[in-house]
Design a protein around this motif. Structure first.
Motif: not given
Length: 281
Positions: A172, A229, A244
């Protein structure tokens, strides 16, 4: 080293493995009760009796680790017939192959508000979390869980090679102002998930950067989750973290997760024209 100390070491190293245990034995067999461990790298610890029976059980265990699914292995110590392993002993065994996959590894590039919340929630879900940032103060923030692995560097070109990313990595990106550097460093790697914290407009811009400036193929660009997400109308860092992790858990549990797609330049212009016609027409 005992089987139990081996299992403890493998768990501490976060490595996948299979535990093989004889659960049924009939007739003449080398062992009636035994267990062994086969790792994702093919290491073998312990024995269930040796010979072709054990060799075939190890092969099945290696396949089971790759598949990520536990199973039973049946072996008859005979030369012909179902489950025969090429032996004349005459007995039969059933081996339970229990697969223990490694914990999912989450790599957070950027240690700001959102990724700190992601790190906190991810640890409760048993993710192994690594946080990377070019700013040391972010990595020392008191709200960042102490169990997180921390990686620093002068830039993301120096940081990414330190991470050890592979096909099972979840990444991420949510940096302060270095999203482009982080993204270009990771997009070509075979990670399982790559997400960028971005609005639709920002995601569209970065896809164009990958497409036009770096010459990346559409198939590679399509791997990027941006916006990332689940669409739960999240606003706060904690809510965004939940969205997420909802997406990551769904993927980890075997469900297909399709990246949101932003329009190409032509599509965006066409959409804008249609909107203008609708408003002024």
């Amino acid at each position: 080293m005992t089987i139990f100390s081996t299992l403890s070491r493998l768990e501490a190293e976060n490595r996948s493995f299979a535990l093989l245990q004889i659960v049924e034995s009939r007739g003449s067999t080398p062992r009636h009760s035994a267990c062994m461990v086969v790792t994702e790298g093919g290491e073998v610890h312990g024995t269930i009796g040796g010979g072709m029976l054990e060799r075939l059980a190890i092969e099945r265990a290696r396949a089971a680790v790759v598949e990520g699914a536990s199973c039973l292995f049946h072996g008859r110590l005979a030369r012909q017939g179902e489950n025969a392993v090429g032996s004349d002993c005459g007995g039969a065994v059933t081996v339970h192959i229990a697969v223990y996959p490694r914990r999912p590894e989450l790599f957070l590039l950027g240690a700001g508000h959102v990724n700190r919340e992601v790190a906190r929630a991810a640890q409760a879900l048993d993710f192994q979390v690594t946080v990377a940032d070019t700013w040391q103060a972010n990595l020392e923030h008191p709200e960042l869980p102490t169990a997180c692995r921390r990686v620093s560097g002068k830039d993301y070109a120096a940081i990414v090679p330190q991470l050890g990313l592979d096909e099972q990595s979840y990444v991420v990106i949510a940096t302060n102002h270095e999203d482009r550097e982080a993204l270009t460093g990771v997009i070509g790697l075979p990670v399982r998930y790559l997400g960028l914290l971005a609005s639709r407009r920002k995601a569209h811009h970065f896809r164009n950067v990958l497409r036009k400036e770096l010459g990346m193929a559409e198939q590679e660009i399509a791997r990027l989750h941006a916006p990332l997400g689940l669409d739960i109308h999240a606003e706060t860092p904690a809510e965004i973290a939940i969205s997420i992790l909802g997406e990551l858990v769904s993927l980890y549990r075997g469900h297909r997760v399709t990246p949101q797609v932003t329009p190409t330049d032509g599509e965006a212009q066409a959409a804008a024209c249609q909107q203008e016609i609708a408003v002024t027409g």
